[in-house]
Motif scaffolding. Structure first.
Motif, PDB file in Angstrom:
ATOM      1  N   ALA A 180      -4.067  -3.827   8.739  1.00 22.73           N
ATOM      2  CA  ALA A 180      -4.214  -4.384   9.993  1.00 22.73           C
ATOM      3  C   ALA A 180      -3.606  -3.389  11.041  1.00 22.73           C
ATOM      4  CB  ALA A 180      -3.220  -5.597  10.040  1.00 22.73           C
ATOM      5  N   SER A 181      -2.614  -2.747  10.989  1.00 18.90           N
ATOM      6  CA  SER A 181      -1.978  -1.831  11.986  1.00 18.90           C
ATOM      7  C   SER A 181      -1.155  -0.962  11.080  1.00 18.90           C
ATOM      8  CB  SER A 181      -1.304  -2.498  13.089  1.00 18.90           C
ATOM      9  OG  SER A 181      -0.126  -3.522  12.398  1.00 18.90           O
ATOM     10  N   PRO A 182      -2.107   0.187  10.510  1.00 20.42           N
ATOM     11  CA  PRO A 182      -1.250   1.168   9.489  1.00 20.42           C
ATOM     12  C   PRO A 182      -0.162   2.125  10.067  1.00 20.42           C
ATOM     13  CG  PRO A 182      -3.334   1.796   9.982  1.00 20.42           C
ATOM     14  CD  PRO A 182      -3.507   0.489  10.528  1.00 20.42           C
ATOM     15  N   THR A 183       0.943   2.213   9.564  1.00 19.20           N
ATOM     16  CA  THR A 183       2.073   2.947  10.012  1.00 19.20           C
ATOM     17  C   THR A 183       2.322   3.920   8.577  1.00 19.20           C
ATOM     18  OG1 THR A 183       3.862   1.636   9.074  1.00 19.20           O
ATOM     19  CG2 THR A 183       2.952   1.385  11.621  1.00 19.20           C
ATOM     20  N   PHE A 184       3.051   4.947   8.876  1.00 19.83           N
ATOM     21  CA  PHE A 184       3.407   5.874   7.895  1.00 19.83           C
ATOM     22  C   PHE A 184       4.291   4.842   6.723  1.00 19.83           C
ATOM     23  CE2 PHE A 184       2.170   9.039  11.053  1.00 19.83           C
ATOM     24  CZ  PHE A 184       1.055   9.819  10.299  1.00 19.83           C
ATOM     25  N   THR A 185       5.018   4.038   7.538  1.00 20.45           N
ATOM     26  CA  THR A 185       6.088   3.184   6.530  1.00 20.45           C
ATOM     27  C   THR A 185       5.180   2.488   5.565  1.00 20.45           C
ATOM     28  OG1 THR A 185       7.825   3.622   8.179  1.00 20.45           O
ATOM     29  CG2 THR A 185       8.007   1.564   6.558  1.00 20.45           C
ATOM     30  N   ASP A 186       4.118   1.650   6.149  1.00 15.91           N
ATOM     31  CA  ASP A 186       3.134   0.755   5.392  1.00 15.91           C
ATOM     32  C   ASP A 186       2.495   1.684   4.230  1.00 15.91           C
ATOM     33  OD1 ASP A 186       3.670  -1.402   7.196  1.00 15.91           O
ATOM     34  OD2 ASP A 186       2.003  -0.902   8.484  1.00 15.91           O
ATOM     35  N   PHE A 187       2.202   3.105   4.653  1.00 15.21           N
ATOM     36  CA  PHE A 187       1.721   3.814   3.535  1.00 15.21           C
ATOM     37  C   PHE A 187       2.762   4.117   2.546  1.00 15.21           C
ATOM     38  CE2 PHE A 187       1.120   8.259   2.130  1.00 15.21           C
ATOM     39  CZ  PHE A 187      -0.164   8.251   1.396  1.00 15.21           C
ATOM     40  N   GLY A 188       3.903   4.289   2.892  1.00 14.57           N
ATOM     41  CA  GLY A 188       4.950   4.693   1.937  1.00 14.57           C
ATOM     42  C   GLY A 188       5.230   3.348   1.222  1.00 14.57           C
ATOM     43  N   HIS A 189       5.103   2.091   1.693  1.00 14.35           N
ATOM     44  CA  HIS A 189       5.296   1.132   0.629  1.00 14.35           C
ATOM     45  C   HIS A 189       4.209   0.812  -0.199  1.00 14.35           C
ATOM     46  CE1 HIS A 189       7.731  -1.000   4.371  1.00 14.35           C
ATOM     47  NE2 HIS A 189       8.622  -0.507   3.372  1.00 14.35           N
ATOM     48  N   VAL A 190       3.096   1.168   0.048  1.00 16.20           N
ATOM     49  CA  VAL A 190       1.724   1.142  -0.934  1.00 16.20           C
ATOM     50  C   VAL A 190       2.016   2.236  -2.030  1.00 16.20           C
ATOM     51  CG1 VAL A 190      -0.653   1.183  -1.060  1.00 16.20           C
ATOM     52  CG2 VAL A 190       0.292  -0.045   0.861  1.00 16.20           C
ATOM     53  N   VAL A 191       2.572   3.317  -1.742  1.00 16.52           N
ATOM     54  CA  VAL A 191       2.997   4.124  -2.543  1.00 16.52           C
ATOM     55  C   VAL A 191       3.970   3.867  -3.615  1.00 16.52           C
ATOM     56  CG1 VAL A 191       3.704   6.705  -3.001  1.00 16.52           C
ATOM     57  CG2 VAL A 191       2.095   6.181  -1.132  1.00 16.52           C
ATOM     58  N   ALA A 192       4.776   3.174  -2.964  1.00 20.19           N
ATOM     59  CA  ALA A 192       5.964   2.736  -3.723  1.00 20.19           C
ATOM     60  C   ALA A 192       5.600   1.736  -4.612  1.00 20.19           C
ATOM     61  CB  ALA A 192       7.260   2.283  -2.774  1.00 20.19           C
ATOM     62  N   LEU A 193       4.427   0.828  -4.097  1.00 20.42           N
ATOM     63  CA  LEU A 193       3.989  -0.197  -5.283  1.00 20.42           C
ATOM     64  C   LEU A 193       3.396   0.426  -6.205  1.00 20.42           C
ATOM     65  CD1 LEU A 193       3.955  -3.217  -4.581  1.00 20.42           C
ATOM     66  CD2 LEU A 193       1.712  -2.866  -3.706  1.00 20.42           C
ATOM     67  N   LEU A 194       2.601   1.493  -6.111  1.00 18.35           N
ATOM     68  CA  LEU A 194       1.673   2.138  -6.894  1.00 18.35           C
ATOM     69  C   LEU A 194       2.820   2.772  -8.120  1.00 18.35           C
ATOM     70  CD1 LEU A 194      -1.211   3.527  -4.934  1.00 18.35           C
ATOM     71  CD2 LEU A 194      -1.209   1.907  -6.488  1.00 18.35           C
ATOM     72  N   VAL A 195       3.965   3.306  -7.519  1.00 11.10           N
ATOM     73  CA  VAL A 195       4.942   3.971  -8.532  1.00 11.10           C
ATOM     74  C   VAL A 195       5.265   2.811  -9.206  1.00 11.10           C
ATOM     75  CG1 VAL A 195       7.164   5.131  -8.446  1.00 11.10           C
ATOM     76  CG2 VAL A 195       5.354   5.743  -6.784  1.00 11.10           C
ATOM     77  N   GLY A 196       5.508   1.677  -8.797  1.00 14.97           N
ATOM     78  CA  GLY A 196       6.288   0.613  -9.737  1.00 14.97           C
ATOM     79  C   GLY A 196       5.190   0.231 -10.850  1.00 14.97           C
ATOM     80  N   PHE A 197       4.042   0.110 -10.080  1.00 19.88           N
ATOM     81  CA  PHE A 197       2.852  -0.272 -11.440  1.00 19.88           C
ATOM     82  C   PHE A 197       2.921   0.899 -12.471  1.00 19.88           C
ATOM     83  CE2 PHE A 197       0.299  -2.762  -7.809  1.00 19.88           C
ATOM     84  CZ  PHE A 197       1.241  -3.867  -8.172  1.00 19.88           C
TER      85      PHE A 197
END
Length: 221
Positions: A180-197
């Motif tokens: 919706a409105s990407p920020t660098f923090t939002d990008f970081g959250h998705v990376v953290a999600l991938l790390v968790g997976f």
């Protein structure tokens, strides 16, 4: 059973619950202390104080180890109670399930790798001229990357078909803001999600997945 005995039983049960996830609740206690301390810092000094403990580009370049640690000890905004709920719902069950060492490994991996990815993308944007140079000193503290990693790894704790419903909710929570409105923090959250997976190997040998229909108890029990 008298009221006093019932109260002692409840206190004992609460203490046992806290002891079952020592890492999560010690971390939460640290966050409580630092949040109280933050409320006693004059507002005009608060941003500078937090920025020195932030994983922004400037601080990462100068003191990477220190700021990786200190950034996870403070909450931006000073609201502790929502984190008490989140730690109880996600961190504590994950620690009881994985054990403290494995749970902490997920937290550290998500916190460090997501921070490096987010700040690396921001640095590239500064070099490309799409972000101002002042962004290198942007405030970046908090525990949300570690939380996202733990939320993701809990996917493996839940049995199918409940796992897919949980996964769908998790993906919506983290991907919708990015789209919706990407920020660098939002990008970081998705990376953290991938790390968790990607931490699936840490879940091996930790018991069969939890089925809410068969065992309506806590995730970490």
């Amino acid at each position: 059973m008298s009221g006093a005995i019932r109260a002692r039983h409840r206190l004992g049960a609460a203490a046992a619950y806290l002891r079952s996830a020592p890492g999560a609740y010690m971390w939460l206690l640290v966050l409580f202390v630092t949040t109280v301390a933050l409320h006693h810092i004059p507002p005009q000094f608060e941003d500078d104080f937090l920025r020195q403990r932030s994983t922004n580009i400037n601080e990462l370049s100068a003191n990477p180890v220190r700021v990786f640690l200190t950034s996870a000890m403070w909450i931006d905004g000073g609201r502790w109670l929502p984190y008490a709920v989140l730690y109880t719902v996600f961190h504590a069950p994950a620690e009881r399930w994985l054990g403290t060492v494995r749970w902490l490994a997920v937290c550290i991996a998500a916190h460090v790798l997501a921070t490096l990815a987010g700040e690396g993308a921001l640095l590239q944007a500064i070099r490309d001229g799409t972000a101002p140079r002042s962004a290198a000193d942007t405030l970046d503290i908090g525990v949300s990357y570690a939380l996202a990693g733990v939320v993701a790894v809990l996917v493996y704790r839940i049995a199918a078909p409940w796992r897919y419903a949980y996964l769908a909710v998790v993906l919506c929570v983290y991907l919708v803001p990015l789209a919706a409105s990407p920020t660098f923090t939002d990008f970081g959250h998705v990376v953290a999600l991938l790390v968790g997976f990607a931490c699936y190997p840490l879940t091996l040998g930790r018991g069969k997945p939890w089925n809410p229909k068969e065992t309506p108890a806590a995730l970490g029990s």
